[in-house]
Design an enzyme around this catalytic site. Sequence first.
Site, PDB file in Angstrom:
ATOM      1  N   ARG A 169       0.837  -1.205   0.000  1.00 51.24           N
ATOM      2  CA  ARG A 169       0.000   0.000   0.000  1.00 51.24           C
ATOM      3  C   ARG A 169       0.871   1.255   0.000  1.00 51.24           C
ATOM      4  O   ARG A 169       1.945   1.291   0.624  1.00 51.24           O
ATOM      5  CB  ARG A 169      -0.951  -0.023   1.185  1.00 51.24           C
ATOM      6  CG  ARG A 169      -0.307   0.282   2.522  1.00 51.24           C
ATOM      7  CD  ARG A 169      -1.268   0.032   3.668  1.00 51.24           C
ATOM      8  NE  ARG A 169      -0.851   0.710   4.889  1.00 51.24           N
ATOM      9  CZ  ARG A 169      -1.332   0.408   6.099  1.00 51.24           C
ATOM     10  NH1 ARG A 169      -2.224  -0.551   6.240  1.00 51.24           N
ATOM     11  NH2 ARG A 169      -0.930   1.098   7.147  1.00 51.24           N
ATOM     12  N   HIS A 187       9.807  -8.866  -0.207  1.00 47.84           N
ATOM     13  CA  HIS A 187      10.965  -8.666  -1.070  1.00 47.84           C
ATOM     14  C   HIS A 187      11.231  -7.200  -1.378  1.00 47.84           C
ATOM     15  O   HIS A 187      12.377  -6.812  -1.612  1.00 47.84           O
ATOM     16  CB  HIS A 187      10.799  -9.466  -2.365  1.00 47.84           C
ATOM     17  CG  HIS A 187      11.096 -10.922  -2.192  1.00 47.84           C
ATOM     18  ND1 HIS A 187      10.422 -11.908  -2.868  1.00 47.84           N
ATOM     19  CD2 HIS A 187      11.999 -11.564  -1.403  1.00 47.84           C
ATOM     20  CE1 HIS A 187      10.889 -13.090  -2.520  1.00 47.84           C
ATOM     21  NE2 HIS A 187      11.845 -12.912  -1.622  1.00 47.84           N
ATOM     22  N   MET A 220       1.868 -12.796  -4.840  1.00 47.43           N
ATOM     23  CA  MET A 220       2.155 -14.197  -4.528  1.00 47.43           C
ATOM     24  C   MET A 220       3.503 -14.304  -3.798  1.00 47.43           C
ATOM     25  O   MET A 220       4.486 -13.715  -4.230  1.00 47.43           O
ATOM     26  CB  MET A 220       2.192 -15.013  -5.820  1.00 47.43           C
ATOM     27  CG  MET A 220       2.265 -16.507  -5.619  1.00 47.43           C
ATOM     28  SD  MET A 220       2.046 -17.373  -7.215  1.00 47.43           S
ATOM     29  CE  MET A 220       2.072 -19.089  -6.657  1.00 47.43           C
ATOM     30  N   GLU A 277      -8.109  -2.217   6.680  1.00 42.95           N
ATOM     31  CA  GLU A 277      -7.290  -3.355   6.257  1.00 42.95           C
ATOM     32  C   GLU A 277      -8.103  -4.623   5.969  1.00 42.95           C
ATOM     33  O   GLU A 277      -9.290  -4.698   6.271  1.00 42.95           O
ATOM     34  CB  GLU A 277      -6.237  -3.674   7.327  1.00 42.95           C
ATOM     35  CG  GLU A 277      -4.911  -2.941   7.112  1.00 42.95           C
ATOM     36  CD  GLU A 277      -4.176  -3.461   5.890  1.00 42.95           C
ATOM     37  OE1 GLU A 277      -4.562  -4.500   5.330  1.00 42.95           O
ATOM     38  OE2 GLU A 277      -3.181  -2.820   5.484  1.00 42.95           O
TER      39      GLU A 277
END
Length: 486
Positions: A169, A187, A220, A277
């Site tokens: 976000r 990541h 993913m 959320e």
Amino acid sequence: MAYLKDLREYLAALDELGDVRTIDRPVDPHLEVGAIIRRSYETQAPAPLFTNIEGTAPGYRLLGAPGALSSAPGRPLARIALSLGLAPDSTARQIIEALAAARTLEPIAPVLVETGPAKENVLLGADATLDRFPTPLLHDGDGGPYVNTWGTIIARTPDGSFTNWSIARIMMIDGKHMTGLVVHPQHIAYVWQQWADLGKPMPFALVQGGPPVLPFVSGMPLPDGVEESGFIGGLLGEPLELVQCETVDLQVPATAEIVIEGYLSPEKTGVEGPMGEYSGYRPNETSMQPVYTIEAITHRDQPIWPTVVEGEPVDEFHTATGLTLAAQALSDLRAAGLPVSTAWMPFEAASHMLIVSIAADWRDQLPDVGTEELTRRVHEVLSEQRYALLLPRIFVFDDDVDSANVGELMWAMATRVHPTGRRFIRHGLALPLVACYTPEERHAADGDHVTYDALLPAADQGREPRSSFRHIFPQEVQDRVLANWA
């Protein structure tokens, strides 16, 4: 079925299903847009396409609920399936299987092309501002307008060895600046940390409205070192076409609706949050995060900005992040040699639980293993994964339970899960956004994770048959009843 290469092909496919609704009347970006999108989730309505948002440049559009459940009768997963290049009537198991199977395929690297629709308009310098685009305040009490809820952030390590495409976000500060979550072990945080350790800003590109498959794969939890661009190529069977950015050394999908380029600061000076959320709550706290500075924006004519309004299920966090996490878990469990037929994160549980389904013949595959040992192996394999912090509860069921059928799953959880026993508990890192933990656990990002052994005993050990139409009547009786049902 051929995959859809851009958002406009996707919208045309939704239109054929009657699953998109154009809203031409003036709409207030301050909460009204968010409220319409939110209600569309909760009524499983067609995806709203806004064409007249107050304060937005003429012709600029916003698409709500781009990857949520579909309103098309009998095709609730149509938006997800179409995004992944599958038939709109695909089942939950078929979608999970396609994603898990793609993990065994060779990646197909993207190809660089000279130009594409993403370059129809190039804004540089003072012209590169968010002010002309739709920037709605999505939830009452949000820290600001959240301009990235369905877009992909592209970043590369300083040595060029790894390029990551991810979703996180991002909140608008002003027309030239944004801030957003950069949280380990994602990541994007891995890449940003390497730039921050050098004291240098991280080049970034933020893609809005790329190929429909993009947000699903960007969310993913692929293993370390696996690049999303190559995985998408393998999944779809052909390479993605990319174009070079204007001001940073990154490449983006050529069919993107909007691309924002710039640099992410090495310091955390931006006050980020709160935001409604995926757990169905709006946390009250903020955090200090790095700041994005915008250097360039390129976009298509009459661009479309996809937007997600997270909250109570079912929205895109549950369909995209939950679904792709389940597919990755299925791939990891199979790689460990376990007889798993499928995995599923029930949308209605706000991605707070994972269901692992064990193949009916598992005792033949593992003749010396009981239910407790098999559950322990599932528990240990998943505990070692990078996404383990997202899994407070894991349930291991026999494959006779359709975990995507909420009614059937609730019955199985009530009748097969022991109140206190047959479980494995691991204490470790927990995502603070997981709502079932105490405030103290969420602040410490630390909590218990439980795996439940809900497997039935073997037939010769007292297993009771299911008392339902599908299970307790002979097949010829079922067939005769169905043939005369009308």
